[in-house]
Design a protein around this motif. Sequence first.
Motif, mmCIF file in Angstrom:
data_model
loop_
_atom_site.group_PDB
_atom_site.id
_atom_site.type_symbol
_atom_site.label_atom_id
_atom_site.label_comp_id
_atom_site.label_asym_id
_atom_site.label_seq_id
_atom_site.Cartn_x
_atom_site.Cartn_y
_atom_site.Cartn_z
ATOM 1 N N PRO A 171 0.802 -1.232 0.000
ATOM 2 C CA PRO A 171 0.000 0.000 0.000
ATOM 3 C C PRO A 171 0.833 1.279 0.000
ATOM 4 O O PRO A 171 0.393 2.303 -0.534
ATOM 5 C CB PRO A 171 -0.839 -0.121 1.274
ATOM 6 N N ALA A 172 2.040 1.231 0.580
ATOM 7 C CA ALA A 172 2.875 2.437 0.620
ATOM 8 C C ALA A 172 3.228 2.928 -0.783
ATOM 9 O O ALA A 172 3.488 4.123 -0.993
ATOM 10 C CB ALA A 172 4.144 2.170 1.417
ATOM 11 N N LEU A 173 3.211 2.012 -1.758
ATOM 12 C CA LEU A 173 3.548 2.379 -3.137
ATOM 13 C C LEU A 173 2.432 3.163 -3.814
ATOM 14 O O LEU A 173 2.602 3.624 -4.950
ATOM 15 C CB LEU A 173 3.873 1.123 -3.948
ATOM 16 N N ASN A 218 0.755 6.839 -7.518
ATOM 17 C CA ASN A 218 -0.459 7.256 -8.212
ATOM 18 C C ASN A 218 -0.724 8.748 -8.086
ATOM 19 O O ASN A 218 -1.631 9.273 -8.742
ATOM 20 C CB ASN A 218 -1.676 6.494 -7.667
ATOM 21 N N THR A 219 0.035 9.446 -7.266
ATOM 22 C CA THR A 219 -0.191 10.874 -7.056
ATOM 23 C C THR A 219 0.337 11.681 -8.245
ATOM 24 O O THR A 219 1.229 11.235 -8.969
ATOM 25 C CB THR A 219 0.514 11.353 -5.778
ATOM 26 N N GLY A 262 4.942 6.456 -14.428
ATOM 27 C CA GLY A 262 4.197 5.372 -15.057
ATOM 28 C C GLY A 262 3.969 4.162 -14.187
ATOM 29 O O GLY A 262 3.294 3.215 -14.596
ATOM 30 N N LEU A 263 4.508 4.157 -12.970
ATOM 31 C CA LEU A 263 4.312 3.026 -12.056
ATOM 32 C C LEU A 263 2.997 3.227 -11.305
ATOM 33 O O LEU A 263 2.980 3.526 -10.107
ATOM 34 C CB LEU A 263 5.484 2.924 -11.079
ATOM 35 N N ILE A 264 1.885 3.049 -12.002
ATOM 36 C CA ILE A 264 0.575 3.390 -11.454
ATOM 37 C C ILE A 264 -0.367 2.188 -11.489
ATOM 38 O O ILE A 264 -0.152 1.229 -12.234
ATOM 39 C CB ILE A 264 -0.065 4.553 -12.235
ATOM 40 N N SER A 265 -1.406 2.285 -10.672
ATOM 41 C CA SER A 265 -2.504 1.318 -10.741
ATOM 42 C C SER A 265 -3.805 2.014 -11.116
ATOM 43 O O SER A 265 -4.805 1.353 -11.376
ATOM 44 C CB SER A 265 -2.675 0.606 -9.388
ATOM 45 N N LYS A 266 -3.796 3.366 -11.155
ATOM 46 C CA LYS A 266 -4.974 4.140 -11.548
ATOM 47 C C LYS A 266 -4.545 5.189 -12.565
ATOM 48 O O LYS A 266 -3.662 6.001 -12.287
ATOM 49 C CB LYS A 266 -5.579 4.862 -10.327
#
Length: 245
Positions: free
Chosen positions: A150-152, A156-157, A164-168
Amino acid sequence: MTQRLDRIDLLRAAAMLWMTAYHFCFDLNFFRLIREDFYRDPFWTWQRTAIVSLFLFTAGLSQAVAVHQGQTWARFWRRWLQVAGAALLVTAGSLLVFPQSFIYFGVLHGIAVMLIVVRLTAGWGAWLWPLGALAIGLKLVAPALIQSVPALEVFNTPWLNWLGLISKKPVTEDYVPLLPWLGVMWWGVAVGRWASRERPQWLGNGVPARRGRKALVWLGRWSLSYYLLHQPVLMALIWLAMRLS
């Protein structure tokens, strides 16, 4: 002095024409003349992926040729400032048209950052192939990593999602982050470096193009100006046609 190679310009022109057709349909949808889902329909999302890939692969080819021909850092920075300045213009223009989803890291922003990276790594030879694969792979596994750690979520901010290291996916009209697209440009550099040494004729001969393809070569050489102007012109023409009808 670097020499332009016509086949690279032709490849870039093909990307420009494909992009123009795509944006024409996008603009028709914007003015509600057609109804298409450009954000979720695979027919449109995969076209966008292919167009951006062609752009960035060609940018990698061009940078490889420039390095092979001995382009100086001073000349590199002059061109880079043009790209970065154009990126700022895109942000300003999109703020006016799409204030809730303006472009803050689109294709020109991404190219500006990636050009510096590939310039610094152009001499890495065969390592560019696995590095490109790693850049693409990291993008694919990022959602699972963020879900398990979750810290990662910080990636997404808006401060870090340009990596580019996003989940949204962020709400923006154009989004071309460092990953996975740096991988595509790295592969373009790898192909360009190899072709410059082993098959220079594949990239073009550097002599004036024949009459049949002169216009396309010209378009490829003025791609940045065309990129900046084509959308305002398309939207203005569609608006004018609507008013006249």
